[in-house]
Scaffold this motif. Structure first.
Motif, PDB file in Angstrom:
ATOM      1  N   GLY A   1      86.068  20.567 -42.435  1.00 31.02           N
ATOM      2  CA  GLY A   1      86.917  19.409 -42.212  1.00 31.02           C
ATOM      3  C   GLY A   1      88.198  19.554 -43.004  1.00 31.02           C
ATOM      4  N   GLY A   2      88.892  18.446 -43.158  1.00 29.34           N
ATOM      5  CA  GLY A   2      90.120  18.426 -43.939  1.00 29.34           C
ATOM      6  C   GLY A   2      89.821  18.021 -45.368  1.00 29.34           C
ATOM      7  N   PRO A   3      90.872  17.727 -46.136  1.00 24.85           N
ATOM      8  CA  PRO A   3      90.704  17.364 -47.546  1.00 24.85           C
ATOM      9  C   PRO A   3      89.761  16.172 -47.756  1.00 24.85           C
ATOM     10  CG  PRO A   3      93.036  17.627 -47.007  1.00 24.85           C
ATOM     11  CD  PRO A   3      92.294  17.760 -45.727  1.00 24.85           C
ATOM     12  N   GLU A   4      89.630  15.313 -46.748  1.00 25.09           N
ATOM     13  CA  GLU A   4      88.779  14.126 -46.906  1.00 25.09           C
ATOM     14  C   GLU A   4      87.317  14.519 -47.119  1.00 25.09           C
ATOM     15  OE1 GLU A   4      90.207  15.016 -44.065  1.00 25.09           O
ATOM     16  OE2 GLU A   4      88.480  15.359 -42.755  1.00 25.09           O
ATOM     17  N   LEU A   5      86.956  15.723 -46.648  1.00 23.17           N
ATOM     18  CA  LEU A   5      85.582  16.186 -46.844  1.00 23.17           C
ATOM     19  C   LEU A   5      85.303  16.411 -48.338  1.00 23.17           C
ATOM     20  CD1 LEU A   5      82.967  16.952 -45.425  1.00 23.17           C
ATOM     21  CD2 LEU A   5      83.974  19.185 -44.873  1.00 23.17           C
ATOM     22  N   ALA A   6      86.320  16.869 -49.064  1.00 28.06           N
ATOM     23  CA  ALA A   6      86.165  17.050 -50.514  1.00 28.06           C
ATOM     24  C   ALA A   6      85.967  15.707 -51.203  1.00 28.06           C
ATOM     25  CB  ALA A   6      87.383  17.774 -51.090  1.00 28.06           C
ATOM     26  N   ASP A   7      86.658  14.681 -50.709  1.00 30.06           N
ATOM     27  CA  ASP A   7      86.485  13.342 -51.288  1.00 30.06           C
ATOM     28  C   ASP A   7      85.059  12.854 -51.074  1.00 30.06           C
ATOM     29  OD1 ASP A   7      89.171  13.415 -51.911  1.00 30.06           O
ATOM     30  OD2 ASP A   7      89.776  12.388 -50.070  1.00 30.06           O
ATOM     31  N   GLU A   8      84.517  13.152 -49.909  1.00 32.84           N
ATOM     32  CA  GLU A   8      83.141  12.739 -49.641  1.00 32.84           C
ATOM     33  C   GLU A   8      82.176  13.466 -50.586  1.00 32.84           C
ATOM     34  OE1 GLU A   8      81.321  13.520 -45.731  1.00 32.84           O
ATOM     35  OE2 GLU A   8      79.430  13.175 -46.796  1.00 32.84           O
ATOM     36  N   LEU A   9      82.426  14.756 -50.805  1.00 32.31           N
ATOM     37  CA  LEU A   9      81.555  15.527 -51.705  1.00 32.31           C
ATOM     38  C   LEU A   9      81.652  14.998 -53.127  1.00 32.31           C
ATOM     39  CD1 LEU A   9      82.278  19.120 -50.379  1.00 32.31           C
ATOM     40  CD2 LEU A   9      80.169  17.814 -50.074  1.00 32.31           C
ATOM     41  N   GLU A  10      82.870  14.629 -53.519  1.00 28.71           N
ATOM     42  CA  GLU A  10      83.083  14.074 -54.851  1.00 28.71           C
ATOM     43  C   GLU A  10      82.251  12.804 -55.032  1.00 28.71           C
ATOM     44  OE1 GLU A  10      86.673  14.133 -57.212  1.00 28.71           O
ATOM     45  OE2 GLU A  10      84.810  14.022 -58.343  1.00 28.71           O
ATOM     46  N   ALA A  11      82.231  11.970 -53.983  1.00 28.48           N
ATOM     47  CA  ALA A  11      81.522  10.692 -54.066  1.00 28.48           C
ATOM     48  C   ALA A  11      80.011  10.859 -53.924  1.00 28.48           C
ATOM     49  CB  ALA A  11      82.050   9.742 -52.982  1.00 28.48           C
ATOM     50  N   ASN A  12      79.578  11.699 -53.012  1.00 29.12           N
ATOM     51  CA  ASN A  12      78.154  11.721 -52.651  1.00 29.12           C
ATOM     52  C   ASN A  12      77.423  13.027 -52.964  1.00 29.12           C
ATOM     53  OD1 ASN A  12      78.637   9.162 -51.521  1.00 29.12           O
ATOM     54  ND2 ASN A  12      79.298  10.098 -49.597  1.00 29.12           N
ATOM     55  N   GLY A  13      78.139  14.061 -53.416  1.00 29.61           N
ATOM     56  CA  GLY A  13      77.472  15.326 -53.696  1.00 29.61           C
ATOM     57  C   GLY A  13      77.048  16.024 -52.413  1.00 29.61           C
ATOM     58  N   TYR A  14      76.160  16.991 -52.578  1.00 29.10           N
ATOM     59  CA  TYR A  14      75.785  17.851 -51.447  1.00 29.10           C
ATOM     60  C   TYR A  14      74.501  17.399 -50.750  1.00 29.10           C
ATOM     61  CZ  TYR A  14      79.165  21.067 -53.490  1.00 29.10           C
ATOM     62  OH  TYR A  14      80.299  21.630 -53.978  1.00 29.10           O
ATOM     63  N   VAL A  15      73.927  16.266 -51.213  1.00 34.57           N
ATOM     64  CA  VAL A  15      72.575  15.884 -50.762  1.00 34.57           C
ATOM     65  C   VAL A  15      72.459  15.829 -49.238  1.00 34.57           C
ATOM     66  CG1 VAL A  15      70.734  14.188 -51.011  1.00 34.57           C
ATOM     67  CG2 VAL A  15      72.368  14.541 -52.858  1.00 34.57           C
ATOM     68  N   ARG A  16      73.438  15.171 -48.608  1.00 32.64           N
ATOM     69  CA  ARG A  16      73.402  15.027 -47.156  1.00 32.64           C
ATOM     70  C   ARG A  16      73.284  16.394 -46.482  1.00 32.64           C
ATOM     71  NH1 ARG A  16      77.264  14.735 -42.815  1.00 32.64           N
ATOM     72  NH2 ARG A  16      79.226  14.654 -43.948  1.00 32.64           N
ATOM     73  N   PHE A  17      73.967  17.383 -47.042  1.00 35.13           N
ATOM     74  CA  PHE A  17      74.014  18.695 -46.406  1.00 35.13           C
ATOM     75  C   PHE A  17      72.780  19.536 -46.760  1.00 35.13           C
ATOM     76  CE2 PHE A  17      78.341  17.194 -47.103  1.00 35.13           C
ATOM     77  CZ  PHE A  17      78.805  17.196 -45.808  1.00 35.13           C
ATOM     78  N   THR A  18      72.322  19.426 -48.010  1.00 33.43           N
ATOM     79  CA  THR A  18      71.155  20.221 -48.398  1.00 33.43           C
ATOM     80  C   THR A  18      69.898  19.697 -47.699  1.00 33.43           C
ATOM     81  OG1 THR A  18      70.964  18.879 -50.399  1.00 33.43           O
ATOM     82  CG2 THR A  18      72.040  20.991 -50.631  1.00 33.43           C
ATOM     83  N   GLN A  19      69.812  18.387 -47.530  1.00 29.99           N
ATOM     84  CA  GLN A  19      68.652  17.825 -46.841  1.00 29.99           C
ATOM     85  C   GLN A  19      68.637  18.260 -45.376  1.00 29.99           C
ATOM     86  OE1 GLN A  19      68.877  13.610 -47.561  1.00 29.99           O
ATOM     87  NE2 GLN A  19      67.593  13.739 -49.411  1.00 29.99           N
ATOM     88  N   ALA A  20      69.803  18.222 -44.744  1.00 29.70           N
ATOM     89  CA  ALA A  20      69.891  18.642 -43.340  1.00 29.70           C
ATOM     90  C   ALA A  20      69.493  20.107 -43.207  1.00 29.70           C
ATOM     91  CB  ALA A  20      71.302  18.427 -42.816  1.00 29.70           C
ATOM     92  N   ALA A  21      69.945  20.946 -44.173  1.00 29.39           N
ATOM     93  CA  ALA A  21      69.612  22.375 -44.116  1.00 29.39           C
ATOM     94  C   ALA A  21      68.115  22.575 -44.311  1.00 29.39           C
ATOM     95  CB  ALA A  21      70.396  23.132 -45.182  1.00 29.39           C
ATOM     96  N   ALA A  22      67.519  21.803 -45.248  1.00 32.01           N
ATOM     97  CA  ALA A  22      66.096  21.966 -45.551  1.00 32.01           C
ATOM     98  C   ALA A  22      65.223  21.530 -44.365  1.00 32.01           C
ATOM     99  CB  ALA A  22      65.730  21.163 -46.793  1.00 32.01           C
ATOM    100  N   SER A  23      65.689  20.537 -43.610  1.00 32.83           N
ATOM    101  CA  SER A  23      64.891  20.070 -42.473  1.00 32.83           C
ATOM    102  C   SER A  23      65.191  20.904 -41.225  1.00 32.83           C
ATOM    103  CB  SER A  23      65.160  18.589 -42.201  1.00 32.83           C
ATOM    104  OG  SER A  23      66.484  18.435 -41.730  1.00 32.83           O
ATOM    105  N   GLY A  24      65.996  21.940 -41.388  1.00 39.47           N
ATOM    106  CA  GLY A  24      66.264  22.864 -40.287  1.00 39.47           C
ATOM    107  C   GLY A  24      67.250  22.329 -39.270  1.00 39.47           C
TER     108      GLY A  24
END
Ligand code: ADP
Ligand code: MG
Ligand code: MG
Length: 258
Positions: free
Chosen positions: A234-257
């Motif tokens: 994404g654009g720079p706004e994706l970094a803002d989301e990571l700053e606020a919420n960390g990687y959990v959303r993405f690591t959970q999605a990866a772990a559940s395949g």
């Protein structure tokens, strides 16, 4: 205009237990970086970010098992480490090596000679290095010291950015350039990177774990890296989301395949 193109890159690293199977680290990386663009790759520890930079640089420990890397259509994977540098790739290491007995100024001149194909004229070179060092607020006595020996974290990073400015690569890969820097050093290093982008129209692949450096170096694109691949761009706004919420959303999605 130059373009680094990474397609479906798969990379294994040798197991330290030599009798065991190699470990699969990169699992299909797709990324295109062109002149004048800044791409930030962000991901949790151990996701394979450094493996990606080592694979681009040609580190022998990392075996490309599938996929391709090209620079302006040339096959990077067939090039030696030196050829990659001459072709215009620059890698700043997460853990820069110490080179005892080799002074910084000799090291830099050797590197510039290798990349430019001829030795820079000495008098002109001395001036060039002096100016580059002063911009980075590097003490002039630095030139006489052995490469990275006894350098503080911040000094090593300034040295990397000094190389970046002097070697003028087409595409620069900066792996955790922000780690271990205090705010002043971060500012100076970031200014050096921004100068490279503006004055040399460089393409930048900025690999980082923290959003902090992105306040100083504005990315055009942000890629989230989890478990050996890019899972969202994404654009720079994706970094803002990571700053606020960390990687959990993405690591959970990866772990559940997902
Ligand atoms: P990151 O830079 O995202 O923190 P790395 O690329 O350094 O991730 O590492 C990714 C994974 O590969 C980690 O689990 C790490 O332990 C493993 N790895 C990387 N290099 C080696 C190596 N030379 N030998 C064994 N394992 C490695
Ligand atoms: Mg790491
Ligand atoms: Mg790393």
């Amino acid at each position: 205009m130059s373009t680094l193109e990474i397609r479906d890159l798969h990379v294994n690293v040798a197991n330290s237990d030599a009798s065991a199977e190699p470990i699969s680290i990169l699992k299909g990386v797709n990324l295109t970086v062109s002149s004048g663009e800044t791409h930030a790759i962000m991901g949790p520890n151990g996701s394979g970010k450094s493996t990606l930079s080592y694979a681009i640089a040609g580190h022998p420990k990392y075996e490309v098992t599938a996929g391709s890397i090209t620079l302006d259509g040339e096959n990077v994977l067939e090039m030696s480490v030196d050829e990659r540098a001459r072709a215009g790739l620059f890698l700043a290491m997460q853990y820069p090596v110490e080179v005892p007995g080799v002074s910084m100024s000799n090291f830099l001149r050797t590197a510039a000679t290798a990349v430019r194909g001829e030795a820079p004229k000495l008098r002109h070179w001395v001036k060039e290095v002096k100016e580059a060092m002063s911009v980075l607020e590097i003490d002039p006595t630095f030139g006489d010291r052995s490469v990275n020996e006894g350098f503080s974290g911040g000094e090593k990073k300034r040295h990397e950015i000094l190389q970046l400015g002097l070697l003028d690569p087409k595409i620069a890969i900066l792996d955790e350039t922000d780690s271990g820097l205090d705010v002043d050093a971060l500012r100076v290093v970031s200014e050096g990177v921004n100068r490279y982008k503006e004055h040399h129209d460089g393409g930048i692949l900025l690999i980082t774990h923290y959003t902090r450096i992105l306040r100083y170096i504005k990315p055009d694109y942000v890629h989230v890296f989890v478990d050996g691949r890019i899972v969202e761009s994404g654009g720079p706004e994706l970094a803002d989301e990571l700053e606020a919420n960390g990687y959990v959303r993405f690591t959970q999605a990866a772990a559940s395949g997902a």
